[in-house]
Design an enzyme around this catalytic site. Sequence first.
Site, short mmCIF file in Angstrom:
data_model
loop_
_atom_site.label_atom_id
_atom_site.label_comp_id
_atom_site.label_asym_id
_atom_site.label_seq_id
_atom_site.Cartn_x
_atom_site.Cartn_y
_atom_site.Cartn_z
N HIS A 66 0.85 -1.21 0.00
CA HIS A 66 0.00 0.00 0.00
C HIS A 66 0.88 1.25 0.00
CE1 HIS A 66 -3.63 -2.42 0.77
NE2 HIS A 66 -2.84 -3.15 1.52
N TYR A 334 3.67 -5.23 9.70
CA TYR A 334 3.57 -3.77 9.65
C TYR A 334 4.70 -3.13 10.44
CZ TYR A 334 -1.26 -4.06 7.84
OH TYR A 334 -2.38 -4.31 7.09
#
Length: 358
Positions: A66, A334
Amino acid sequence: MPDPSRSSAPPHPWWRWAIIAAAVIVLAAAFGYAGGWLAPDRLTPRRIIDGLQQDSGVYPGYRRNHAKGVCVAGYFEGSGAAAPYSRSAVFGQVRTPVVGRFALPGGNPYAPDSSVPIRSFALRFNLANGQQWRTGMNSMPVFLVATPQAFYEQVEAGRPDLATGKPDPKRMAAFFAAHPESGPFLAWVKTAKPSASYVTESYSGLNAFYFVDAQGQRHAVRWQVVPEARDDAGTGPAAGDGDYLAGDLQRRLAQGPQRWHLMVTLAGPGDPTNDATKTWPADRATVDAGTLVIERAQPQDSGPCRDINYDPTVLPDGIEVSDDPLLAARSAAYADSYLRRTGEEAHLPGTAHPEDKR
């Protein structure tokens, strides 16, 4: 018979050092296992992020997935309808500030907006009591796979061939043949088209969570934000415009705030909470928890979302993680991606190192 005078003497200093050394060895072994150093074949966050980099390339200072996105900010106006199911203050009839990010999947921050049919929407709710709720949602009804290992195998299968620069169709076919759980996603993606606007998309959390009410009872839930704007034909802009989504967002915001409704679906008996590839029946009870209002947008390199890790396991009191194995894997991956990109930003020419990264 033991001498009482000797039994009360303090232990020899070497004894204490031995306990400390043993503790250090145990901790080192634990960290070694967690990092994959003592189990090189075990799946680790580093291997997942390395795989994403091999698929998309390395763009210093950007997220490993992303990567292309835009920051947004606004607030969430709770309706009170979800308060019977969660004791979190965010679901009361209050206004909670949010910092969000629209983005495209993939690690290339320069990819054309029409290159994929999926858009993502991440949010951080900043509750008045100092707690946070972070969530990452996608514009698809189900996830591709159910486990971290399967996700890694998909990343490996999608690695570009050195000769063509594109994934090997045979390798991808073999992966999907070995993972029939991907069937619902494949059926969706065959007819999905890149939308012409972030604003007209619905975004689903996909993973299950638990709401915890005032009595301590847990309720399995999934959530989705559904837009009020519906004027997107889903065909995209004129050919040659690879960055139309950010421009469309700015034009819409210039006309006024953009709104979504946070719809929370309550699981029924037997509905899976550990498999994001499976939908729940359409007749499950759903409550409108409130209205998400986005008021402004900024470029991601200078906006408030830049330094946020949208870890979906950062939750306020009243929301808990489920047994979905993807949640812990997302959190760990993440974190690895965040450390890489913020470390790279610190060394980019002319880039200041923000206080909150120190």
